[in-house]
Write an enzyme that holds these catalytic residues in place. Structure first.
Site, PDB file in Angstrom:
ATOM      1  N   SER A  15       0.843  -1.192   0.000  1.00  0.00           N
ATOM      2  CA  SER A  15       0.000   0.000   0.000  1.00  0.00           C
ATOM      3  C   SER A  15       0.877   1.240   0.000  1.00  0.00           C
ATOM      4  O   SER A  15       2.070   1.190   0.311  1.00  0.00           O
ATOM      5  CB  SER A  15      -0.930   0.017   1.224  1.00  0.00           C
ATOM      6  OG  SER A  15      -0.182   0.138   2.424  1.00  0.00           O
ATOM      7  N   ARG A  17       0.672   5.697   0.922  1.00  0.00           N
ATOM      8  CA  ARG A  17      -0.089   6.683   1.688  1.00  0.00           C
ATOM      9  C   ARG A  17       0.581   8.047   1.550  1.00  0.00           C
ATOM     10  O   ARG A  17       1.800   8.121   1.292  1.00  0.00           O
ATOM     11  CB  ARG A  17      -0.178   6.289   3.168  1.00  0.00           C
ATOM     12  CG  ARG A  17       1.160   6.146   3.838  1.00  0.00           C
ATOM     13  CD  ARG A  17       1.098   5.276   5.070  1.00  0.00           C
ATOM     14  NE  ARG A  17       0.780   3.909   4.742  1.00  0.00           N
ATOM     15  CZ  ARG A  17       1.645   3.012   4.269  1.00  0.00           C
ATOM     16  NH1 ARG A  17       2.903   3.372   4.047  1.00  0.00           N
ATOM     17  NH2 ARG A  17       1.282   1.796   4.011  1.00  0.00           N
ATOM     18  N   GLY A  82      13.469  -0.596  -1.646  1.00  0.00           N
ATOM     19  CA  GLY A  82      14.715  -0.476  -2.389  1.00  0.00           C
ATOM     20  C   GLY A  82      14.734  -1.324  -3.651  1.00  0.00           C
ATOM     21  O   GLY A  82      13.736  -1.930  -4.041  1.00  0.00           O
ATOM     22  N   HIS A 236      14.980   5.311   1.291  1.00  0.00           N
ATOM     23  CA  HIS A 236      14.717   3.888   1.503  1.00  0.00           C
ATOM     24  C   HIS A 236      13.871   3.757   2.755  1.00  0.00           C
ATOM     25  O   HIS A 236      14.214   4.296   3.813  1.00  0.00           O
ATOM     26  CB  HIS A 236      16.022   3.103   1.661  1.00  0.00           C
ATOM     27  CG  HIS A 236      15.818   1.625   1.714  1.00  0.00           C
ATOM     28  ND1 HIS A 236      16.568   0.790   2.501  1.00  0.00           N
ATOM     29  CD2 HIS A 236      14.919   0.826   1.076  1.00  0.00           C
ATOM     30  CE1 HIS A 236      16.161  -0.457   2.346  1.00  0.00           C
ATOM     31  NE2 HIS A 236      15.145  -0.445   1.489  1.00  0.00           N
ATOM     32  N   ASP A 237      12.754   3.037   2.650  1.00  0.00           N
ATOM     33  CA  ASP A 237      11.799   3.023   3.757  1.00  0.00           C
ATOM     34  C   ASP A 237      12.416   2.519   5.056  1.00  0.00           C
ATOM     35  O   ASP A 237      12.098   3.026   6.141  1.00  0.00           O
ATOM     36  CB  ASP A 237      10.528   2.241   3.388  1.00  0.00           C
ATOM     37  CG  ASP A 237      10.796   0.873   2.787  1.00  0.00           C
ATOM     38  OD1 ASP A 237      11.951   0.389   2.821  1.00  0.00           O
ATOM     39  OD2 ASP A 237       9.841   0.273   2.250  1.00  0.00           O
ATOM     40  N   ASN A 299      18.292  -9.064   5.552  1.00  0.00           N
ATOM     41  CA  ASN A 299      16.906  -9.104   5.091  1.00  0.00           C
ATOM     42  C   ASN A 299      16.329 -10.478   5.394  1.00  0.00           C
ATOM     43  O   ASN A 299      16.872 -11.492   4.950  1.00  0.00           O
ATOM     44  CB  ASN A 299      16.844  -8.861   3.581  1.00  0.00           C
ATOM     45  CG  ASN A 299      17.168  -7.434   3.202  1.00  0.00           C
ATOM     46  OD1 ASN A 299      16.300  -6.592   3.117  1.00  0.00           O
ATOM     47  ND2 ASN A 299      18.448  -7.168   2.971  1.00  0.00           N
TER      48      ASN A 299
END
Length: 486
Positions: A15, A17, A82, A236-237, A299
């Site tokens: 998602s 936002r 990323g 990058h989140d 990761n």
């Protein structure tokens, strides 16, 4: 709360936002203005991102911000996942719809690449974990289209380009590509040349907090916003989320974080990249952070496992929400069956429950035969993997980890938080949920002169949001499970 308003465009794999962060000089409050779904678009058998639809949704969110806050809006910035990228032609148009990192075109590419250039050489040049969807392998899989490209922009950079015309690439996302040098802090062009990949399309790399320009006239006209700066946050989140970890120990390595969502990013914050043989052996990655820091991390597959199980349940007529699945998992027998969450077979199987069942059969374990047992298997396996990674991080850094911060959407999963505390034997502090948007907003606030340091930014998070503590319970079964190797 009144004050300066900064807009975070926060795009995730499920998602997106547009969030307003209102900063009054001491505390920050978030208000979600527009939320929209995201996911792969299938085109001729390939998985792509529908960037035009995402851009349209971003516009709706910016229009809502203009209507809600007017002239109080001070800046805007974009963060995303990323590795994925958009190739632009000389006219500034996408060469093709950008690929989704789970597209199967990269199958086998990493293995072929590491036969051509040794893994040790690639790690020495980039410090990045070997994952089949890294940008390096995506480029090798799409080599024939690169001749048409004048510029390569990573996903947040592409949306910044549409906002203000910038063609810069932000540092934290550049470090996910596996062709950025962690010591030179420039593109690893020599590595790309060894693969006979072009380098002309790589633009300037800028640090988090760089003002990229101001909103284009057409964007101002369509949204009603003014001539506001477009700021590169930590794009990058995970970098944005880690910037918002509410630790009081910035500059120390005695705490770890888990940015928990579709992926789980388990790591520590360091002043420089760690390219040691131990980091290489542990297949760790060095990704950029705010103020030139590096995030030494691994990761881990994350709640993708549960998301795909739920999707399969729905296809079979069992539509249960996540709360119901967590209750069923909590009631299931612990540590009955376990998987390796990072086995490539779980990257994108057509049927996740069937793949988990097959893994358990292949390894001589009881097959999870209910929804609760399947989800419990996923959560137990994730907690065990977190335990292993924390141990590797301690070995690599030589620093004991005393507490684990869990941020992001997965920090709401109370069962996984408790299992993480139990498995690792360390206290867990969960929250804030919206860490990524917070990190984005607060980097923008710092650019505006309202904050002075990363420690200052984290102080604001501590004063603005509560965390939930989970203390480890004595569970010797976790040590036995970890010794089993699954």
């Amino acid at each position: 709360m009144s004050g300066r308003v900064h807009l975070a465009v926060d795009l995730g794999a499920e998602s997106g936002r547009v969030v307003a962060g209102v900063f009054d000089g001491r505390r920050v409050a978030l208000e979600e203005l527009h939320r929209f779904p995201n996911g792969p678009l299938e085109i001729a058998g390939s998985w792509r991102w529908d960037v035009d639809r995402l851009w349209s949704e971003i516009g709706r969110g910016l229009s809502a911000a203009a209507a809600r806050f007017g002239a109080a809006v001070a800046s805007v910035g974009v963060d995303t996942w990323g590795v994925d990228y958009v190739l632009l032609s000389k006219s500034g148009e996408p060469v093709e719809p950008p690929f989704h990192y789970r597209d199967r075109r990269t199958d086998g590419v990493m293995d072929r690449a590491t036969r051509a250039v040794p893994r040790a050489d690639i790690f020495a040049a980039t410090g990045v974990q070997f994952l089949p969807f890294n940008t390096l392998y995506q480029l090798l899989a799409s080599r024939e289209r690169l001749a048409e490209a004048d510029r390569l922009l990573l996903m947040p950079d592409y949306f910044h380009q549409r906002l203000c015309g910038s063609t810069a690439v932000e540092f934290t996302n550049a470090t996910t590509t596996q062709f950025f040098g962690p010591t030179t802090r420039t593109w690893a062009t020599e590595l790309l040349q060894r693969f006979a990949l072009p380098t002309h399309m790589l633009g300037d790399v800028v640090q988090p907090g760089t003002i990229l320009g101001t909103l284009r006239e057409d964007v101002r006209r369509e949204t009603g916003l003014g001539t506001i700066p477009v700021v590169a946050p930590a794009t990058h989140d995970t970098a944005a989320a880690v910037a918002a970890v509410p630790t009081a120990h910035t500059g120390k390595a005695n705490w770890a974080y888990i940015s928990s969502g579709t992926w789980s990013l388990v790591g520590v914050e360091l002043p420089a990249a760690n390219l040691s043989p131990l980091a290489f052996a542990g297949n760790l990655t060095n990704e950029g952070g705010v103020d030139g820091t590096y995030r030494l991390l691994k990761n881990v597959m994350g709640l993708w496992l549960v998301q795909r199980c739920r999707e399969a349940f729905r296809r079979r007529g069992f539509d249960c929400d996540y709360d119901g699945l967590m209750l069923a998992a909590e009631a299931a027998e612990p540590l009955r069956s376990r998987i390796d969450p990072d086995d490539p077979r779980f990257l994108n199987p057509p049927d996740m429950p069937a793949e988990i069942a097959a893994y358990c059969r292949d390894t001589g374990q009881p097959v999870p035969d209910t929804a609760g047992r399947l989800v419990r298997c996923c959560l137990d396996s994730l907690a065990l993997q977190y335990r292993r990674v924390v141990g590797v991080l301690e070995d690599v850094t030589g620093e004991p980890i005393e507490v684990i911060h869990i941020v992001g959407g997965g920090s709401r999963n109370r069962l996984l938080n408790q299992l993480t505390a139990d498995a690792t034997g360390r206290p867990v502090l969960a929250g804030p949920v919206e860490a990524t948007a917070l990190g984005n907003v607060l980097v923008q606030a710092r650019v505006a002169g309202d904050l002075s340091s990363l420690a200052d930014l984290r102080r604001v998070v501590r004063e603005s949001f509560a965390v939930t503590a989970f203390d480890p319970r004595p569970c010797p079964e976790w040590s036995e499970a970890a010794r089993s190797g699954r």
